[in-house]
Design a protein around this motif. Structure first.
Motif, PDB file in Angstrom:
ATOM      1  N   LYS A 148     112.049 -52.784  -3.879  1.00 55.06           N
ATOM      2  CA  LYS A 148     112.066 -52.534  -2.009  1.00 55.06           C
ATOM      3  C   LYS A 148     113.030 -51.686  -2.011  1.00 55.06           C
ATOM      4  O   LYS A 148     114.263 -52.430  -3.218  1.00 55.06           O
ATOM      5  CB  LYS A 148     112.335 -53.872  -1.164  1.00 55.06           C
ATOM      6  CG  LYS A 148     110.403 -54.776  -0.979  1.00 55.06           C
ATOM      7  CD  LYS A 148     110.566 -54.969  -0.292  1.00 55.06           C
ATOM      8  CE  LYS A 148     111.515 -56.054   0.031  1.00 55.06           C
ATOM      9  NZ  LYS A 148     111.743 -57.186   0.549  1.00 55.06           N
ATOM     10  N   THR A 162     124.020 -46.044  -3.886  1.00 52.43           N
ATOM     11  CA  THR A 162     124.085 -44.619  -4.543  1.00 52.43           C
ATOM     12  C   THR A 162     122.955 -44.269  -4.791  1.00 52.43           C
ATOM     13  O   THR A 162     122.508 -43.345  -4.763  1.00 52.43           O
ATOM     14  CB  THR A 162     124.212 -45.251  -6.108  1.00 52.43           C
ATOM     15  OG1 THR A 162     125.866 -45.924  -5.868  1.00 52.43           O
ATOM     16  CG2 THR A 162     125.173 -44.182  -6.692  1.00 52.43           C
ATOM     17  N   THR A 165     125.654 -52.625  -1.474  1.00 58.76           N
ATOM     18  CA  THR A 165     123.788 -52.275  -0.512  1.00 58.76           C
ATOM     19  C   THR A 165     123.454 -51.231  -0.813  1.00 58.76           C
ATOM     20  O   THR A 165     122.326 -51.225  -0.375  1.00 58.76           O
ATOM     21  CB  THR A 165     124.783 -52.264   1.097  1.00 58.76           C
ATOM     22  OG1 THR A 165     124.729 -51.272   1.321  1.00 58.76           O
ATOM     23  CG2 THR A 165     124.980 -53.409   1.420  1.00 58.76           C
ATOM     24  N   GLN A 198     118.866 -47.637   1.892  1.00 55.29           N
ATOM     25  CA  GLN A 198     118.061 -46.734   1.381  1.00 55.29           C
ATOM     26  C   GLN A 198     116.821 -45.968   2.653  1.00 55.29           C
ATOM     27  O   GLN A 198     116.217 -45.521   2.058  1.00 55.29           O
ATOM     28  CB  GLN A 198     117.504 -47.575   0.321  1.00 55.29           C
ATOM     29  CG  GLN A 198     118.713 -47.704  -0.638  1.00 55.29           C
ATOM     30  CD  GLN A 198     118.414 -48.285  -2.362  1.00 55.29           C
ATOM     31  OE1 GLN A 198     117.415 -49.164  -2.579  1.00 55.29           O
ATOM     32  NE2 GLN A 198     119.651 -48.880  -3.024  1.00 55.29           N
TER      33      GLN A 198
END
Ligand code: ADP
Ligand code: MG
Length: 408
Positions: A23, A52, A49, A28
């Motif tokens: 997930k 990147t 978190t 993101q």
């Protein structure tokens, strides 16, 4: 929503699954569709978190969908060699089933292999500014097809020193390109700079209340400056084999603490700007593979570094810039891992602690040691000179007191 359900290229989804990501993380989840929609972004989320992959995944998707391989289309700028390598590695692993070419570029290494790689064609360049400008001046890098400019550790990149570089590079890029900024911390001054370089960036901020990730259990303990090494020695021995990053204020202190640890047979590696690239690479490798479990670092050198198994961060010295506290302790508690951080605060450093707490908006939990526990730590040390010095001091104190008694 799972990654499987996203409308991204199957070869990228495959690599995401192989990486073990199911997930998206919060940042993101929020950033991905915005990048795909062509927005400029200022993404702020706590350390560890997954910032990147928040830019890597959509950029890989967009570039691989465009059948224009071996053309420089994404430029990522970062403050250190280590970070350039690390981010290039994330691009490579998530882009492994695509035909995209990724290159990490930084100074104090040989130019020739880098030039050869550039000549063969690169789609994504992850770089520190200096070497990039050098190679551009020599005609090896062309910016006319760049669609993405990404600044990771953006506050650092926009801060003095690098700001002009960003300004310069902006002038070299095509007028239409997307700019993505990422950082765990951002202050008003830097925010203004960020908005001055892009016209309509969307700000995406996750959990602004506490800049420290909930995965990090952090506390402070009062330790006299001269006793810090004994406390470090004790922490290392009590947590033997665990990976620890120890932060100090300067490179000179890094070497000094390393020498003090060596005297008590504790192996460490150091990471700071006083070392050449090869030494830094060796130090990082020894630490990553676990050959040496203690890394002694300065603030800048460890920005953004992602080593999932770091269990402990120790602030041997408190940072002089409050937000660096967040970046330092953020080397632990990454992804789904939990971590611990302890700061050694001396009397002289109380004003720094004050500033950090003001920045965080709360007081850091404080570990109180009884006199006995404190003395125990000093006694527990294997440092031989210490016991000798102690004896000498005791004798001197005793004689001093005896003289005083005589006078009376
Ligand atoms: P940040 O830049 O926000 O400090 P990173 O991008 O370095 O954090 O990621 C921290 C860790 O989280 C990395 O080890 C990465 O592999 C892991 N990670 C990233 N995205 C996910 C995900 N969706 N699921 C699980 N782990 C993830
Ligand atoms: Mg990062």
């Amino acid at each position: 929503m799972k990654f499987e359900q996203y409308r991204i290229l199957p070869e990228i989804k495959r690599a995401i699954a192989e990486q073990g990501f199911r997930k998206p993380t919060d940042i993101q989840y929020k950033v991905l569709p915005k990048v795909l929609a062509g927005e400029d972004i200022l993404g702020i989320a706590q350390t560890g978190t997954g910032k990147t992959a928040a830019f890597v995944i959509p950029v890989l998707h967009l570039l691989a969908s465009e059948k224009k391989f071996k053309t420089l289309r994404c430029l990522v700028m970062v403050p250190t060699h280590e970070l350039a390598q690390q981010i290039a590695d994330v691009f490579k692993s998530l882009g492994r089933h695509t035909r995209l070419k990724i290159l990490a570029l930084f100074g104090s290494t040989e130019q020739d292999p880098q030039i050869r790689a550039l000549q063969q064609g690169v789609d994504i360049l992850v770089t520190t500014p200096g070497r990039m400008f050098d190679l551009h001046a020599q005609g090896h890098i062309r910016f006319e097809h760049v669609k993405f400019l990404i600044l990771d550790e953006a506050d650092r990149m926009l801060d003095l020193g690098f700001y002009k570089d960003i300004d310069d590079v902006k002038k070299l890029l095509p007028r239409r390109h997307q700019t993505l900024f990422f950082s765990a911390t951002i202050d008003d001054k830097i925010k203004k700079l960020a908005y001055s370089t892009v016209t309509n960036a969307i700000r995406i901020q996750i959990s602004p209340d506490d800049p420290v990730s909930k995965n990090i259990d952090h506390s402070v303990v009062m330790v006299e400056m001269d006793d810090k090494r004994f406390f470090l020695e004790r922490m290392v021995l009590e947590n033997s084999g665990q990976k620890m990053v120890v932060f100090v204020r300067t490179k000179v202190r890094a070497e000094r603490v390393a020498a003090a640890m060596q005297r008590v047979n504790i192996a460490t590696v150091t990471l700071h700007s006083g070392k050449v690239h090869q030494e830094r690479k060796e130090a990082m490798n020894a630490f990553k593979t676990g050959k040496v479990s203690i890394l002694i670092a300065t603030d800048v050198s460890a920005r953004g570094v992602d080593i999932p198994e770091v269990e402990y961060v120790i602030n041997y010295d408190l940072p002089e810039v409050a937000e660096n506290y967040v970046h330092r302790i953020g080397r632990t508690g990454r992804g789904t891992h939990k971590g611990k951080a302890v700061s050694f605060c001396s009397k002289e450093e109380l004003p720094l602690l004050d500033e950090i707490e003001r920045y965080l908006g709360y007081s850091i939990a404080s570990q109180t040691l009884s006199d006995l526990e404190y003395q125990e730590t000093l006694l527990f040390s294997n440092e031989e000179s210490r016991t000798f010095k102690d004896v000498m001091k005791e004798i001197a104190d005793f004689e001093g007191a005896a003289k005083k008694r005589k006078k009376k």
